[in-house]
Design a protein around this motif. Structure first.
Motif, PDB file in Angstrom:
ATOM      1  N   ASN A 317     -14.044 -15.414 -28.439  1.00 43.43           N
ATOM      2  CA  ASN A 317     -13.180 -15.536 -27.262  1.00 43.43           C
ATOM      3  C   ASN A 317     -13.433 -14.314 -26.380  1.00 43.43           C
ATOM      4  OD1 ASN A 317     -11.115 -15.530 -25.367  1.00 43.43           O
ATOM      5  ND2 ASN A 317      -9.536 -16.136 -26.816  1.00 43.43           N
ATOM      6  N   TYR A 319     -12.079 -13.323 -23.773  1.00 45.38           N
ATOM      7  CA  TYR A 319     -10.924 -12.729 -23.109  1.00 45.38           C
ATOM      8  C   TYR A 319     -10.199 -11.730 -24.000  1.00 45.38           C
ATOM      9  CZ  TYR A 319     -11.826 -16.352 -19.715  1.00 45.38           C
ATOM     10  OH  TYR A 319     -12.447 -17.152 -18.783  1.00 45.38           O
ATOM     11  N   GLN A 338      -7.583 -13.353 -33.072  1.00 48.51           N
ATOM     12  CA  GLN A 338      -7.685 -14.114 -31.840  1.00 48.51           C
ATOM     13  C   GLN A 338      -9.117 -14.191 -31.309  1.00 48.51           C
ATOM     14  OE1 GLN A 338      -4.965 -12.640 -28.879  1.00 48.51           O
ATOM     15  NE2 GLN A 338      -3.339 -12.346 -30.349  1.00 48.51           N
ATOM     16  N   LYS A 339      -9.964 -13.275 -31.752  1.00 52.59           N
ATOM     17  CA  LYS A 339     -11.255 -13.104 -31.111  1.00 52.59           C
ATOM     18  C   LYS A 339     -12.324 -14.071 -31.604  1.00 52.59           C
ATOM     19  CE  LYS A 339     -14.539  -9.371 -30.096  1.00 52.59           C
ATOM     20  NZ  LYS A 339     -14.799  -7.926 -30.213  1.00 52.59           N
TER      21      LYS A 339
END
Length: 460
Positions: A317, A319, A338-339
């Motif tokens: 990801n 972002y 999250q990555k």
């Protein structure tokens, strides 16, 4: 780790600086800032957040001028607060104001700050760039020196890494530490705009065709009348006659499409991957999977050398910022979750060579291995494109204490067990040195503890 930009001689200097900072966003995602001069007044805007969040159209309209300097920041010296964001501005009653942005860290910060404070110099932050600009202003006001001589004395008195841009209302200066530890490259657009940046990828984005590195201990003055390279011998300020570039710029930090220290970054990473592969003759995995994005070209070099398919089984990801230089462990843990994600039904029963550029704290790779195991991988052989990191960096990377480095707390076998891989190998330092043209011109302190400029005075 930070990124700097400087623009001179363009009515849209602020906009060009914002574009350059966006190209260098990978070098700092905590905060950003810009100082822009219209010839009379330097306007400063800096804030926590990403470039496109901070420098929107309305804000850029409020920053007119032909000279701009800018900065993107990860916290190294000084915490992640707005006070420590750059650039730093000094306003004087008897002369012009000065703004400065820098990439690097000062190792004798406490000593120099105490000296300036004894001379009634006031500090708003604990950031090293403020120290640099206030030292320069102090030399100019107290000793009546010109800016070039003030910077020369800075190089004599201040030790560490700094690739810096300074502007007055009418001039732009760029200067670099005598060891040229951090990258710094400059040039002109076909229209004549002078631009300096941390990485060549920013100059590519801005259309700079003719470019060169700021030399070690280099001081370059840009005004309306001319570009002046001020004579300055780096050997007056350093031991030995070698530059000491940060090897981690080639391994991890810089974008692969950058060129600095006389090297194509992507080509160095491919050589690292090939060197790793030479250790693994006889290993017959199904796939090579790099940890994106900094390991992609290391993985490509490994796959090409051993004739094993390269597959992008991990999805990043984009972002989410870089994880190992996040300032707090809890934030790093959350970022890792999250990555990264895995391709569905991709790893089932596969024997994987997993490629990463480094292991610092061990946080990221442990969770990535768990993701791949849970996705059904039969074997995971972890290959690291750098030696074990056993020493802190004091020249611009956020590894402030050796206790944070897993290689100082665990044996290689213990790290293999903790990460849960079937085998673990690092690239030996001797092999890493074969991957660059002039190995003697690099700093390897994070691997071997040989610090070319010493360590911070607070740690002595």
């Amino acid at each position: 780790m930070c990124g700097i930009i400087g623009v001179f001689g363009n009515d849209n200097a602020g906009r060009l600086a914002a574009v350059g900072l966006f190209a260098e966003q990978h070098r700092g995602q905590e905060s950003c800032g810009m100082a822009v001069s219209d010839g009379l007044l330097i306007r400063l805007h800096k804030k926590m957040g990403l470039v496109k969040e901070v420098f929107h159209e309305e804000q850029l309209n409020a920053l007119p001028g032909k000279i701009a300097i800018g900065h993107v920041r990860y916290p190294t010296k000084g915490s992640a607060t707005e006070f420590n964001t750059q650039p730093h501005l000094v306003e004087t009653l008897s002369g012009p104001c000065y703004a400065l942005a820098s990439n690097g860290d000062i190792v004798n910060y406490a000593q120099v700050r105490k000296m300036l404070e004894n001379e009634k110099v006031y500090f708003k932050s604990d950031n090293d760039a403020e120290l640099l600009v206030k030292y320069i202003a102090y030399r100019i006001l107290h000793y009546k020196e010109n800016i070039g001589d003030a910077i020369r004395n800075l190089m004599r008195d201040i030790k560490g890494a700094y690739s810096s841009v300074l502007c007055t209302p009418t001039e732009l200066y760029m200067f670099r530490d005598p060891y040229s530890i951090r990258p710094m490259i400059w040039g002109k657009t076909p229209e004549g705009t002078v631009i300096v940046a941390s990485e060549s990828c920013a100059l590519d984005t801005l259309g700079v065709q003719d470019r060169k590195e700021v030399p070690p201990a280099g001081i370059i003055k840009v005004s309306d009348s001319k570009i002046e390279v001020l004579d300055n011998d780096p050997n007056l300020y350093r031991e030995g006659n070698c530059e000491k570039h940060c090897i981690f710029e080639q391994i991890y930090f810089s974008r692969p499409d950058s060129f600095h220290f006389g090297e194509n970054v992507y080509a160095v990473r491919e050589k690292i991957g090939a060197a790793l592969a030479l250790q693994d003759e006889g290993l017959n995995p199904d796939l090579v999977v790099p940890v994106p994005d900094s390991s992609n070209f290391i993985g490509l070099g490994y796959a090409n050398q051993n004739g094993i398919p390269l597959s992008l089984g991990l999805i990043r990801n984009h972002y989410i910022g870089r994880t190992f230089i996040k300032p707090e462990q809890a934030v790093r843990d959350e970022s890792v979750r999250q990555k990264f994600n895995v391709l569905p039904n991709f790893f089932n029963g596969k024997r994987i060579v997993l490629i990463d550029d480094s292991i610092v704290r061990g946080t990221t790779i442990r969770k990535i291995v768990r993701l791949i195991k849970d996705a059904g991988a039969a074997e995971i052989h972890l290959r690291i494109g750098s030696p074990q990191i056993k020493h802190s960096c004091y020249y611009g990377i956020d590894t402030p204490t050796t206790e944070e480095l897993i290689a100082n707390r665990r044996t290689l076998e213990e790290i293999r067990e903790i990460t849960g891989v079937d085998s673990l190998k690092h690239l030996p330092l001797t092999d890493l040195k074969t991957c660059v043209h002039c190995p003697e011109n690099y700093c390897y302190a994070c691997f071997d503890g040989n610090y070319p400029v010493g360590v911070p005075d607070v740690y002595n």
